[in-house]
Design a protein around this motif. Structure first.
Motif, mmCIF file in Angstrom:
data_model
loop_
_atom_site.group_PDB
_atom_site.id
_atom_site.type_symbol
_atom_site.label_atom_id
_atom_site.label_comp_id
_atom_site.label_asym_id
_atom_site.label_seq_id
_atom_site.Cartn_x
_atom_site.Cartn_y
_atom_site.Cartn_z
ATOM 1 N N SER A 61 0.832 -1.212 0.000
ATOM 2 C CA SER A 61 0.000 0.000 0.000
ATOM 3 C C SER A 61 0.863 1.257 0.000
ATOM 4 C CB SER A 61 -0.934 0.005 1.212
ATOM 5 O OG SER A 61 -0.201 -0.036 2.416
ATOM 6 N N ILE A 62 2.140 1.094 0.315
ATOM 7 C CA ILE A 62 3.096 2.193 0.314
ATOM 8 C C ILE A 62 4.185 1.878 -0.705
ATOM 9 C CG2 ILE A 62 4.828 3.432 1.673
ATOM 10 C CD1 ILE A 62 3.159 2.759 4.143
ATOM 11 N N ASP A 63 4.457 2.830 -1.579
ATOM 12 C CA ASP A 63 5.522 2.663 -2.569
ATOM 13 C C ASP A 63 6.783 3.350 -2.051
ATOM 14 O OD1 ASP A 63 7.131 2.318 -4.755
ATOM 15 O OD2 ASP A 63 5.867 3.446 -6.150
ATOM 16 N N LEU A 64 7.775 2.545 -1.679
ATOM 17 C CA LEU A 64 9.015 3.091 -1.135
ATOM 18 C C LEU A 64 10.085 3.322 -2.193
ATOM 19 C CD1 LEU A 64 9.468 1.038 2.173
ATOM 20 C CD2 LEU A 64 8.523 3.340 1.892
ATOM 21 N N ARG A 65 9.823 2.961 -3.417
ATOM 22 C CA ARG A 65 10.850 3.061 -4.448
ATOM 23 C C ARG A 65 11.311 4.510 -4.641
ATOM 24 N NH1 ARG A 65 7.750 0.077 -9.227
ATOM 25 N NH2 ARG A 65 6.124 1.370 -8.266
ATOM 26 N N GLY A 66 12.608 4.721 -4.437
ATOM 27 C CA GLY A 66 13.191 6.032 -4.623
ATOM 28 C C GLY A 66 12.912 7.024 -3.514
ATOM 29 N N ARG A 67 12.232 6.599 -2.469
ATOM 30 C CA ARG A 67 11.870 7.516 -1.394
ATOM 31 C C ARG A 67 12.971 7.568 -0.338
ATOM 32 N NH1 ARG A 67 6.306 8.056 -2.085
ATOM 33 N NH2 ARG A 67 6.500 10.033 -0.973
ATOM 34 N N LEU A 68 13.046 8.701 0.348
ATOM 35 C CA LEU A 68 14.025 8.879 1.424
ATOM 36 C C LEU A 68 13.390 8.453 2.739
ATOM 37 C CD1 LEU A 68 15.606 12.342 0.516
ATOM 38 C CD2 LEU A 68 16.465 10.046 0.000
ATOM 39 N N VAL A 69 14.009 7.462 3.380
ATOM 40 C CA VAL A 69 13.456 6.849 4.585
ATOM 41 C C VAL A 69 14.503 6.902 5.688
ATOM 42 C CG1 VAL A 69 12.638 4.678 5.595
ATOM 43 C CG2 VAL A 69 11.951 5.308 3.266
ATOM 44 N N ILE A 70 14.064 7.151 6.908
ATOM 45 C CA ILE A 70 14.948 7.044 8.069
ATOM 46 C C ILE A 70 14.262 6.168 9.109
ATOM 47 C CG2 ILE A 70 14.085 9.199 9.104
ATOM 48 C CD1 ILE A 70 16.996 9.606 10.177
ATOM 49 N N GLU A 71 15.033 5.231 9.683
ATOM 50 C CA GLU A 71 14.518 4.397 10.757
ATOM 51 C C GLU A 71 15.140 4.830 12.070
ATOM 52 O OE1 GLU A 71 14.146 -0.156 12.463
ATOM 53 O OE2 GLU A 71 15.355 0.185 10.672
ATOM 54 N N LEU A 72 14.313 4.985 13.084
ATOM 55 C CA LEU A 72 14.772 5.359 14.423
ATOM 56 C C LEU A 72 14.834 4.121 15.306
ATOM 57 C CD1 LEU A 72 12.638 8.588 15.029
ATOM 58 C CD2 LEU A 72 14.844 8.363 13.871
ATOM 59 N N GLY A 73 15.853 4.056 16.175
ATOM 60 C CA GLY A 73 15.974 2.938 17.101
ATOM 61 C C GLY A 73 15.979 1.604 16.395
ATOM 62 N N ALA A 74 16.855 1.453 15.398
ATOM 63 C CA ALA A 74 16.775 0.332 14.466
ATOM 64 C C ALA A 74 17.131 -1.013 15.090
ATOM 65 C CB ALA A 74 17.683 0.599 13.261
ATOM 66 N N GLY A 75 17.921 -1.026 16.145
ATOM 67 C CA GLY A 75 18.282 -2.302 16.750
ATOM 68 C C GLY A 75 19.096 -3.167 15.803
ATOM 69 N N THR A 76 18.530 -4.294 15.380
ATOM 70 C CA THR A 76 19.228 -5.212 14.478
ATOM 71 C C THR A 76 19.196 -4.777 13.024
ATOM 72 O OG1 THR A 76 17.244 -6.539 14.127
ATOM 73 C CG2 THR A 76 18.696 -7.174 15.961
ATOM 74 N N GLY A 77 18.286 -3.859 12.680
ATOM 75 C CA GLY A 77 18.235 -3.336 11.324
ATOM 76 C C GLY A 77 17.293 -4.027 10.367
ATOM 77 N N LEU A 78 16.503 -5.006 10.833
ATOM 78 C CA LEU A 78 15.614 -5.730 9.922
ATOM 79 C C LEU A 78 14.699 -4.788 9.143
ATOM 80 C CD1 LEU A 78 14.334 -8.343 8.809
ATOM 81 C CD2 LEU A 78 12.792 -8.305 10.788
#
Length: 218
Positions: A61-78
């Motif tokens: 439902s979300i198209d992430l292609r080419g989008r700028l994403v940041i993950e907070l508190g990623a832990g293991t990074g999955l």
């Protein structure tokens, strides 16, 4: 760090968290995540909220292609790894102690052609925000990062710095305690917040937040 702390003997079902690795299948890739509970505790294992958010993203439902994403508190990074496999340019963040394991998992699970689109970077909420471009991200992701009440103000400050009117924040969590509801109320004071998914088998909620007044779609 991300995630909710548990005692070693809290629940037998948490034994899986003490394994040295865990394997997942997302975005047509097998992902093997190295875990290290003994050394790093809660920041070095995969929690259900991350898996549920990965599943939600893969649903399309979300198209992430080419989008700028940041993950907070990623832990293991999955979660950040899956976002990169789905086509995003991802900055994967956590506190300094988690970065070596985080980098190890990113390097081990991303094809060589995707690694230049992924950055592992130190971020302690509320500190050093000048090192991150304000309002530059299309999506901010967080899985099980709402648990310590003393971090709530810094987390909100960080979300405000990283987001603009177009930014979509996706937070995946269990609502375990009264303080979790308190954070949602604090978030609602600064963002428009809606629940967009609930996984009853894991009791995990996914909330979408955007700056107040924004009426765009996911």
């Amino acid at each position: 760090m991300a995630l909710v702390p548990y005692e070693d003997t809290a629940l037998w079902g948490l034994q899986k968290l003490h394994k040295s690795s865990s394997v997942y299948r997302f975005a047509n890739h097998t992902i093997q995540i190295t875990q290290n509970w003994k050394q790093l505790g809660v920041a070095a294992v995969v929690w259900d909220a991350a898996v549920v958010l990965c599943t939600f993203l893969e649903m399309g439902s979300i198209d992430l292609r080419g989008r700028l994403v940041i993950e907070l508190g990623a832990g293991t990074g999955l979660l950040g790894i899956v976002a990169a496999l789905l086509g995003a340019h991802v900055t994967i963040t956590d506190r300094k102690a988690a970065l070596d394991l985080l980098e190890l998992n990113v390097q081990a699970n991303l094809p060589a052609d995707l690694q230049p689109r992924t950055t592992v970077k130190e971020l302690t909420w509320g500190q050093g925000l000048a090192g991150f471009p304000p309002g530059a991200y299309d999506f901010i992701l967080g899985a099980d990062i709402v648990y310590l009440e003393e971090t709530f103000a810094d987390l909100l400050l960080t979300l405000e710095h990283l987001s603009s009117d177009h930014t979509v924040i996706l937070l995946s969590c269990r609502l375990r305690y009264e303080r979790d509801q308190k954070f949602l109320k604090m978030l609602q004071g600064r963002f428009s917040v809606h629940e967009v998914f609930y996984d009853p088998s894991n009791d995990v909620h996914i909330f979408k937040a955007q700056r107040n007044g924004w009426k765009g779609d996911l």
